[in-house]
Design an enzyme around this catalytic site. Structure first.
Site, PDB file in Angstrom:
ATOM      1  CB  CYS A  71     -29.124  12.139 -19.752  1.00 22.11           C
ATOM      2  SG  CYS A  71     -27.576  12.565 -19.005  1.00 22.11           S
TER       3      CYS A  71
ATOM      4  NE  ARG B 116     -36.470   9.997 -17.462  1.00 20.60           N
ATOM      5  CZ  ARG B 116     -36.109   8.731 -17.373  1.00 20.60           C
ATOM      6  NH1 ARG B 116     -34.917   8.355 -17.754  1.00 20.60           N
ATOM      7  NH2 ARG B 116     -36.911   7.839 -16.889  1.00 20.60           N
TER       8      ARG B 116
ATOM      9  CD1 TRP C  21     -28.347  15.229 -12.999  1.00 24.85           C
ATOM     10  CD2 TRP C  21     -26.906  13.526 -13.172  1.00 24.85           C
ATOM     11  NE1 TRP C  21     -27.943  14.894 -11.736  1.00 24.85           N
ATOM     12  CE2 TRP C  21     -27.047  13.850 -11.801  1.00 24.85           C
ATOM     13  CE3 TRP C  21     -26.033  12.492 -13.511  1.00 24.85           C
ATOM     14  CZ2 TRP C  21     -26.371  13.179 -10.792  1.00 24.85           C
ATOM     15  CZ3 TRP C  21     -25.357  11.823 -12.507  1.00 24.85           C
ATOM     16  CH2 TRP C  21     -25.528  12.174 -11.156  1.00 24.85           C
TER      17      TRP C  21
ATOM     18  CG  ASN D  54     -29.838   9.363 -21.779  1.00 22.72           C
ATOM     19  OD1 ASN D  54     -29.376  10.454 -22.071  1.00 22.72           O
ATOM     20  ND2 ASN D  54     -31.127   9.142 -21.617  1.00 22.72           N
ATOM     21  N   GLY D  55     -26.112   7.305 -20.331  1.00 22.03           N
ATOM     22  CA  GLY D  55     -25.354   6.157 -19.830  1.00 22.03           C
ATOM     23  C   GLY D  55     -23.883   6.524 -19.692  1.00 22.03           C
TER      24      GLY D  55
ATOM     25  CD  GLU E 235     -39.154  10.136   1.652  1.00 26.96           C
ATOM     26  OE1 GLU E 235     -38.042   9.586   1.618  1.00 26.96           O
ATOM     27  OE2 GLU E 235     -39.657  10.681   0.658  1.00 26.96           O
TER      28      GLU E 235
ATOM     29  CE  LYS F 101     -38.849  13.873  -0.917  1.00 34.16           C
ATOM     30  NZ  LYS F 101     -38.697  12.460  -0.955  1.00 34.16           N
TER      31      LYS F 101
ATOM     32  CG  HIS G 207     -26.384   5.944  21.459  1.00 37.40           C
ATOM     33  ND1 HIS G 207     -25.875   5.554  22.677  1.00 37.40           N
ATOM     34  CD2 HIS G 207     -27.620   5.395  21.367  1.00 37.40           C
ATOM     35  CE1 HIS G 207     -26.765   4.775  23.293  1.00 37.40           C
ATOM     36  NE2 HIS G 207     -27.833   4.673  22.521  1.00 37.40           N
TER      37      HIS G 207
ATOM     38  CE  LYS H 292     -39.729  11.424 -10.121  1.00 36.09           C
ATOM     39  NZ  LYS H 292     -39.964  11.618  -8.671  1.00 36.09           N
TER      40      LYS H 292
HETATM   41  C1  G6P Z   1     -33.232   9.364  -7.418  1.00 38.46           C
HETATM   42  C2  G6P Z   1     -34.336  10.335  -7.081  1.00 38.46           C
HETATM   43  C3  G6P Z   1     -34.994   9.916  -5.770  1.00 38.46           C
HETATM   44  C4  G6P Z   1     -35.478   8.483  -5.864  1.00 38.46           C
HETATM   45  C5  G6P Z   1     -34.340   7.531  -6.240  1.00 38.46           C
HETATM   46  C6  G6P Z   1     -34.844   6.142  -6.563  1.00 38.46           C
HETATM   47  O1  G6P Z   1     -32.173   9.520  -6.547  1.00 38.46           O
HETATM   48  O2  G6P Z   1     -33.849  11.659  -6.986  1.00 38.46           O
HETATM   49  O3  G6P Z   1     -36.104  10.759  -5.515  1.00 38.46           O
HETATM   50  O4  G6P Z   1     -36.021   8.099  -4.644  1.00 38.46           O
HETATM   51  O5  G6P Z   1     -33.696   8.016  -7.416  1.00 38.46           O
HETATM   52  O6  G6P Z   1     -35.643   6.218  -7.712  1.00 38.46           O
HETATM   53  P1  G6P Z   1     -36.680   5.136  -8.159  1.00 38.46           P
HETATM   54  O7  G6P Z   1     -37.210   5.648  -9.471  1.00 38.46           O
HETATM   55  O8  G6P Z   1     -35.926   3.842  -8.319  1.00 38.46           O
HETATM   56  O9  G6P Z   1     -37.734   5.041  -7.132  1.00 38.46           O
END
Ligand code: G6P
Length: 609
Positions: A2, A27, A75, A101-102, A482, A486, A505, A604
């Site tokens: 948010c 965000r 969000w 927010n929160g 990772e 992605k 497994h 984000k």
């Molecule tokens: C969210 C984002 C991820 C990120 C994670 C941790 O889930 O979508 O891309 O890796 O938060 O975020 P940070 O800002 O703590 O690295």
């Protein structure tokens, strides 16, 4: 998660609020809204979807002359995505408007209390409950009403509040959700992160948890929630406007992938000194003794940052011979962790605002650990809550899927592991050799980036495949995780990452004719074993997409699709190996018509638990 913007000044508020919301859209972006004051009325406009929808709605109305306003991009946490649940929320009398927010954890209890006072809520949100409570307590003194209402609230908040009969006042408060106030020339901008204010000012006041600010044309008055005045410093924001623009790229994610040679150079600058054979990390210079003798390092993070932590474990174990534990921040906090004397916890976070990571570091500190941070956002809550730390210095990351922050996090962990290794046991010869290799990484990343078109073709070939596997061993196991993350984040294809040996497994049952199996198979200790795993996939009809050393002809011949990367020591290889996987995910998402920078359901920075 948010985004909040508030404006008070001499200019028309609406365009500034919209500009700020657009900067914060990464965000959270399921609905948006704003409130301005016109002819002693609160005019609230809200829409479902992106900020552009809100803009269209506003364009159909006459320009607002209001010089005060608050705005929000949402969000969803409580209540589905619709206009009624979008912020700003008002109280029943329509006098108060709030953006939040929160999460208000005791919102149900407050709602019941409001019902006994004859007040019912229109939305399903926890935020409206707070708006109603402030409205109920409001008797002409807005800061007092906000203070009294917040005294009843459990949970987290960053809020901006305005009232119909206070045309020159915004009230902001924070607990567990970031908030700052940009100080411009005769104007003030409240925002949940600095990207929303850089277009207007580089001067900023960061609110701390438990603090409130009353913003009027005369200035910013800050106090605790108990109304004890607090003197705040005005700081300078480090990011610049051009860092957060697209700069000719189609998407932020692509820009950030391509920035990696430069962002890594920045991260190493002044730290990796090959001429003198030294690594200098000023932020943690006073803590080497404890780090070197620590019985155990604990690395915590979420999402991509957790993957960086996994690479960190291999780095600290192999280069520094130190015991390391890596945990999801959200799990660490609740599993009654054991912190023996001397333990050092390292919190890894791009945004520096992730609620779970913040909670984990607080937990560790309470149990006596030294708490260090590996953070990108200077001035963020985690950066300010740690005992010391190392900034990534990779520049702001806007694309929701983390790319340059990941390589930055791994780069910092590598520097720390090398510096610790040298202090513990590593010979000067090995240290200097690795330092030289580290120094060459930015140019080698550039070499990988030049294969973007080739990688796009591979993505094109498999774009209809719904299930993908990503496999690697040792240092390449976290890279596989990772790569899978992605792909699923931005293209919505199902992808699983795992240690290549684990496949037999269970997951091997998923392999059918043509299933794309992405192997990260650069030369390293387990190279031969990975080749055997590849054979196992091939003999079951799987399609081998292989990331390997560019001169590895054997692998090239074995692969259905081959992506070459330059060879570097095993420990440094993750920084190179992840880049083709970032590009693979990017191209797959573009080819599938997905919104690369703002994938569905994600945000984000996740500032709720
Ligand atoms: C969210 C984002 C991820 C990120 C994670 C941790 O889930 O979508 O891309 O890796 O938060 O975020 P940070 O800002 O703590 O690295």
């Amino acid at each position: 998660m948010c985004g909040i913007v508030g404006y008070l000044g001499r200019r028309a508020a609406q365009p500034i609020l919209i500009e700020g919301l657009k900067r914060l859209e990464y965000r959270g972006y399921d609905s948006a809204g704003l409130a301005v004051l016109e002819d002693s009325k609160l005019v609230v406009t809200r829409t479902v979807g992106r900020i552009s929808n809100l803009q269209e709605r506003l364009a159909a109305q006459p320009d607002s002359p209001s010089t005060i306003g608050i705005a929000h991009t949402r969000w969803a946490t409580h209540g589905e995505v619709n206009e009624v649940n979008a912020h700003p929320h008002r109280d029943a009398s329509g006098k108060i408007a709030i953006v939040h927010n929160g999460i208000i954890e005791n919102y149900a209890a407050i709602k019941e209390y409001l019902a006994t006072r004859g007040i019912s809520c229109r939305s399903q949100t926890d935020t409206e409950v707070l708006a109603q409570l402030i409205g109920l307590l409001y008797e002409g003194d807005l800061p007092a009403a906000v203070r009294s209402a917040l005294a009843e609230v459990q949970g987290t908040y960053g809020i901006a509040v305005m009232a119909i009969d206070q045309p020159n006042m915004l009230v902001a408060a924070r607990k567990g959700s970031p908030l700052l106030i940009g100080v411009g020339d005769g104007e003030f901008i409240i925002a949940s992160d600095a990207t929303a204010i850089v277009q207007s000012t580089d001067k900023v006041i960061y609110l701390e948890d438990g603090e409130m600010a009353v913003v009027t044309p005369e200035g910013v008055r800050t106090a605790t929630l108990a109304n004890v005045p607090v003197n705040k410093q005005v700081s300078r924001i480090e990011i610049t406007l051009d860092q957060i623009e697209l700069d000719g790229y189609e998407h932020y994610m692509l820009k950030e992938i391509f920035e990696q040679p430069a962002s890594l150079r920045n991260c190493f600058a002044g730290r990796v000194n090959t001429a003198e054979g030294r690594i200098q990390l000023g932020g943690i210079a006073n803590h080497w003794r404890q780090l070197t003798t620590s019985p155990r390092l604990v690395l915590v993070g979420c999402g991509t940052a957790w993957h960086a932590g996994l690479v960190g474990r291999y780095l600290f174990e192999s280069l520094a011979r130190m015991p390391v534990e890596v945990d999801y921040a959200s799990e660490f906090r609740y599993r009654n962790p054991i912190i023996e004397p001397g333990t050092v916890l390292i919190a890894i976070s791009q945004s520096g605002e992730t609620a779970d990571t913040l909670a984990a570091l607080n937990e560790a500190r309470e149990r006596g650990a030294l708490v260090l941070g590996i953070v990108n956002a200077v001035g963020s809550t985690i950066a300010r809550s740690t005992d010391a730390g190392v900034f990534l210095h990779v520049g702001p990351e806007i694309g929701v899927a983390s790319t340059k922050a990941f390589t930055g996090q791994v780069a910092v962990l590598t520097m720390m592991a090398l510096a610790l290794g040298r202090r513990r046991h590593m010979s000067i010869g090995q240290f200097e050799w690795l330092l030289g290799c580290l120094d060459r990484l930015p140019n080698q990343v550039k070499w990988v980036l030049d294969q973007s078109a080739h990688i796009r073709k591979i993505a094109e070939k498999h774009i209809e495949k719904q299930n993908w596997l990503f496999l690697g061993r040792g240092f390449n196991y976290p890279v596989a995780l990772e790569g899978a993350l992605k792909l699923k984040e931005i293209s919505y294809l199902h992808a699983e990452g795992m240690p290549a040996a684990e496949m037999k497994h269970g997951p091997i049952a998923l392999i059918a004719k043509g299933t794309p199996a992405v192997f990260i198979a650069t030369r390293g200790e387990q190279y031969d074993k990975v080749l055997s795993n590849m054979e196992e996939v091939r003999s079951r009809g799987g399609h081998l997409i292989v990331v390997g050393c560019e001169d590895d002809d054997r692998l090239r011949a074995m692969a259905d699709d081959f992506i070459g990367v330059p060879e570097t020591p095993d420990a440094l290889q993750p920084i190179l190996n992840v880049v083709p996987l970032q590009l693979l995910a990017y191209h797959a998402a573009v080819l599938r018509g997905c919104n690369v920078d703002k994938p569905r359901n994600l945000a984000k920075s996740v500032t709720v638990e």
